[in-house]
Design a protein around this motif. Structure first.
Motif, mmCIF file in Angstrom:
data_model
loop_
_atom_site.group_PDB
_atom_site.id
_atom_site.type_symbol
_atom_site.label_atom_id
_atom_site.label_comp_id
_atom_site.label_asym_id
_atom_site.label_seq_id
_atom_site.Cartn_x
_atom_site.Cartn_y
_atom_site.Cartn_z
ATOM 1 N N LYS A 1 -35.326 5.616 -1.670
ATOM 2 C CA LYS A 1 -34.973 6.528 -0.575
ATOM 3 C C LYS A 1 -36.214 7.121 0.059
ATOM 4 C CE LYS A 1 -30.548 8.035 -2.577
ATOM 5 N NZ LYS A 1 -29.838 9.190 -3.205
ATOM 6 N N ALA A 2 -37.203 7.440 -0.787
ATOM 7 C CA ALA A 2 -38.438 8.023 -0.262
ATOM 8 C C ALA A 2 -39.290 6.996 0.472
ATOM 9 C CB ALA A 2 -39.245 8.634 -1.410
ATOM 10 N N MET A 3 -39.219 5.747 0.037
ATOM 11 C CA MET A 3 -40.077 4.710 0.603
ATOM 12 C C MET A 3 -39.502 4.050 1.838
ATOM 13 S SD MET A 3 -41.286 2.842 -2.950
ATOM 14 C CE MET A 3 -42.058 1.475 -2.100
ATOM 15 N N GLN B 1 -48.478 5.345 3.571
ATOM 16 C CA GLN B 1 -47.658 6.448 3.045
ATOM 17 C C GLN B 1 -47.030 6.067 1.701
ATOM 18 O OE1 GLN B 1 -44.900 7.184 6.227
ATOM 19 N NE2 GLN B 1 -46.326 8.457 7.405
ATOM 20 N N ASN B 2 -46.533 4.846 1.614
ATOM 21 C CA ASN B 2 -45.890 4.417 0.379
ATOM 22 C C ASN B 2 -46.891 4.195 -0.748
ATOM 23 O OD1 ASN B 2 -43.187 4.485 1.225
ATOM 24 N ND2 ASN B 2 -43.384 2.490 2.235
ATOM 25 N N SER C 1 -47.455 -2.826 -2.415
ATOM 26 C CA SER C 1 -47.147 -1.887 -1.330
ATOM 27 C C SER C 1 -45.830 -2.270 -0.683
ATOM 28 C CB SER C 1 -48.271 -1.853 -0.282
ATOM 29 O OG SER C 1 -48.402 -3.105 0.356
ATOM 30 N N CYS C 2 -45.309 -1.352 0.126
ATOM 31 C CA CYS C 2 -44.036 -1.567 0.808
ATOM 32 C C CYS C 2 -44.163 -1.068 2.228
ATOM 33 C CB CYS C 2 -42.919 -0.823 0.079
ATOM 34 S SG CYS C 2 -41.337 -0.800 0.969
ATOM 35 N N LEU D 1 -36.748 -5.434 4.255
ATOM 36 C CA LEU D 1 -37.728 -4.720 3.439
ATOM 37 C C LEU D 1 -38.881 -5.665 3.131
ATOM 38 C CD1 LEU D 1 -35.456 -2.855 0.857
ATOM 39 C CD2 LEU D 1 -36.198 -2.112 3.117
ATOM 40 N N SER D 2 -40.088 -5.239 3.453
ATOM 41 C CA SER D 2 -41.266 -6.073 3.211
ATOM 42 C C SER D 2 -42.080 -5.497 2.063
ATOM 43 C CB SER D 2 -42.139 -6.141 4.475
ATOM 44 O OG SER D 2 -41.433 -6.751 5.539
#
Length: 403
Positions: free
Chosen positions: A85-87, A26-27, A16-17, A7-8
């Protein structure tokens, strides 16, 4: 063996992710719709990803005064897990609940730009000289803005200052190396970006001006000087140092040298009309005094040096600025003034002996207290005749009646 999840997260600048620009975009939309407390909670978990985080720690950080913190913590963890979960693809099970604590799943590896930036700064110091400059520039490039911009929670403040200090130290370390190698454009780039964090740093202005002068842009160097001077005068009530003043004089001289249809007399005599006394740096003041002492050897006239200081009751900076205004307005246009420190000034009174200097102080003292009636500051002075040797000048103190 299950593949490791990476995970960055970007913590410097806008949070941000994602590993790709599409994922980050998107995130960013999701993050923009997230409440501040939920976002800060997630960021806290990310920053402390390398250890177990206890319930007591989280409650003390986010709900110290709540009557039912356990329920709030459970609800927040539920929201954070849904957000993850969404990200993140396959975002189930990223956060584990252990006995009275929480941590990221062992198969998850978190990468943050803040840790990469810190590692690059520390690692650069261990490099040989020929690689040091390049490593520093690489570290500086990772700094995209202040740590967790927009998060004003107390826990962020100390970390933000830490990363900011690392960044400014790296900038200060790389500029002499770029100067030595005459890499002017890179110097300008480093300075311009550093101003976003601290535009009152003398080093950044000095190296910026030097690079502009080297590139044949003295006019821009003069503009940079004026911006810096206005900044520090407004915030600290202190003029630029001799180092900056010398660069300014060089840049201004080059501007005038390049001007068309300027004869020597106009170039030397050109000056802004000003009815106030002459305020200058201490280095310039010393040069003026040295020139006056030479003149006195030929003319035989008397001139005096006077130090005027604020004593008990003065409000720091405020009364210093007030005293400066009175000196500029009440002294003659040819009398040079320089600041010694925040609360004292040195003045040269051309053609005035010590007795005349005492009379001048009396006028200054009366004008100060007449103009600023509510100030509780007291003024004192010392005076010395310029005919004496500088090393043996003995000052006099104003009598009590004059204060």
């Amino acid at each position: 063996m299950e593949k490791e999840k990476v995970l960055s997260f970007r913590l410097m600048g806008v949070f941000s992710c994602g590993s790709t620009e599409e994922e980050k975009a998107q995130n960013s939309i999701r993050i923009g719709k997230t409440g501040k407390k939920l976002l800060s909670f997630l960021q806290y978990l990310i920053v402390n990803h390398g250890r177990n985080i206890t319930s007591e720690e989280l409650i003390g950080q986010f709900w110290p005064d709540s009557s039912d913190p356990a329920s709030l913590l459970r609800n927040m963890l539920f929201k954070v897990r849904n957000l993850l979960k969404a990200m993140v693809p396959e975002g189930n099970g990223l956060l584990l609940t252990l006995q009275n604590c929480y941590r990221w799943a062992p198969e998850v590896r978190l990468e943050t730009d803040a840790e990469q930036f810190e590692s690059a700064c520390v690692g650069a110091r261990r490099q040989p000289e020929e690689e040091y400059c390049g490593r520093l520039l690489g570290a500086i490039a990772l700094y995209k803005g202040e740590f967790l911009a927009g998060n004003d929670d107390e826990w962020v403040g100390m970390l933000r200052q830490y990363y900011r200090t690392l960044y400014l130290d790296a900038c200060r370390a790389v500029l002499p190396l770029l100067y030595k190698e005459e890499r002017w454009m890179e110097s300008i780039s480093v300075c311009s970006q550093a101003y976003a964090e601290d535009d009152g740093q003398e080093d950044f202005t000095a190296y910026h001006m030097q690079a502009l002068i080297a590139l044949g842009q003295p006019g821009q160097a003069v503009e940079r000087y004026r911006s810096f001077r206005d900044k520090i005068m407004e915030e600290y009530a202190m003029p630029p140092t001799e180092r900056i003043e010398q660069l300014y004089l060089l840049a201004e001289g080059l501007v005038k040298k390049n001007a068309e249809e300027k004869d020597i007399l106009n170039l030397v005599c050109e000056a802004e009309e000003n009815s106030q006394a002459f305020f200058c740096t201490f280095g310039t003041f010393r040069s003026i005094v040295a020139l006056e002492r030479r003149h006195m050897e030929r003319s035989g006239q008397s001139s005096s040096l006077m130090v005027i200081s604020l004593d008990s009751g003065a409000v720091p900076n405020t009364d210093g600025r007030r005293l400066e205004r009175i000196l500029l307005e009440k002294l003659r246009t040819g009398d040079p003034i320089a600041r010694l420190d925040a609360d004292s000034y040195v003045v040269m009174l051309t053609g005035a002996d010590e007795e005349s200097a005492r009379l001048v102080f009396g006028r200054i003292d009366c004008a100060f207290h007449r103009t600023y009636r509510h100030s509780r500051a007291r003024l004192s002075f010392r005076v010395a005749d310029l005919k004496r040797k500088c090393g043996s000048d003995a000052g006099d103190t104003a009598p009590e009646a004059a204060l």
